[in-house]
Motif scaffolding. Structure first.
Motif, PDB file in Angstrom:
ATOM      1  N   ASP A  17      42.178  42.745  39.408  1.00 33.17           N
ATOM      2  CA  ASP A  17      41.749  41.360  39.206  1.00 33.17           C
ATOM      3  C   ASP A  17      40.372  41.184  39.834  1.00 33.17           C
ATOM      4  N   ILE A  18      39.606  40.290  39.295  1.00 29.04           N
ATOM      5  CA  ILE A  18      38.218  40.082  39.712  1.00 29.04           C
ATOM      6  C   ILE A  18      38.092  39.737  41.200  1.00 29.04           C
ATOM      7  N   ASP A  19      39.084  39.114  41.777  1.00 39.87           N
ATOM      8  CA  ASP A  19      38.989  38.711  43.179  1.00 39.87           C
ATOM      9  C   ASP A  19      39.563  39.743  44.155  1.00 39.87           C
ATOM     10  N   THR A  20      39.859  40.951  43.688  1.00 39.55           N
ATOM     11  CA  THR A  20      40.361  42.012  44.553  1.00 39.55           C
ATOM     12  C   THR A  20      39.208  42.566  45.393  1.00 39.55           C
ATOM     13  N   SER A  21      39.396  42.660  46.685  1.00 38.15           N
ATOM     14  CA  SER A  21      38.325  43.141  47.575  1.00 38.15           C
ATOM     15  C   SER A  21      38.239  44.662  47.553  1.00 38.15           C
TER      16      SER A  21
END
Length: 91
Positions: A17-21
């Motif tokens: 997902d785009i917000d995965t660090s």
């Protein structure tokens, strides 16, 4: 049929997902990564039942893994059309 059955046996790049660090990815893969700050490409892939908007990032590591494939050998593996769209940006 879920994605894992549909694409069984096909090579796929890691996807998150785009917000995965980066830290989360490093922990999950047990690697130390460096990343370009901006995506190298954006792709859209349309399935009959959903749409994927993909940001393609290039990540580097000095870590070794038995799961790694040399980039020059990736094209020897079967890939879905979505993964082929990602791969074309890595050549």
């Amino acid at each position: 049929m879920n994605e894992s059955n549909l694409l069984k046996g096909m090579y796929k790049f890691p996807k998150y997902d785009i917000d995965t660090s980066i830290g989360t990815i490093e922990e999950e893969l047990n690697l130390k990564l460096s990343q370009l700050k901006e995506p190298i490409a954006e792709e859209k892939h349309v399935f009959t039942h959903q749409v994927w908007y993909m940001n393609v990032y290039l990540l580097y590591t000095n870590s070794e893994s038995e799961h790694f494939i040399k980039i020059k050998d990736v094209s020897d593996y079967p890939m879905s059309v979505a993964m082929q769209k990602v791969f074309k940006h890595l050549n």
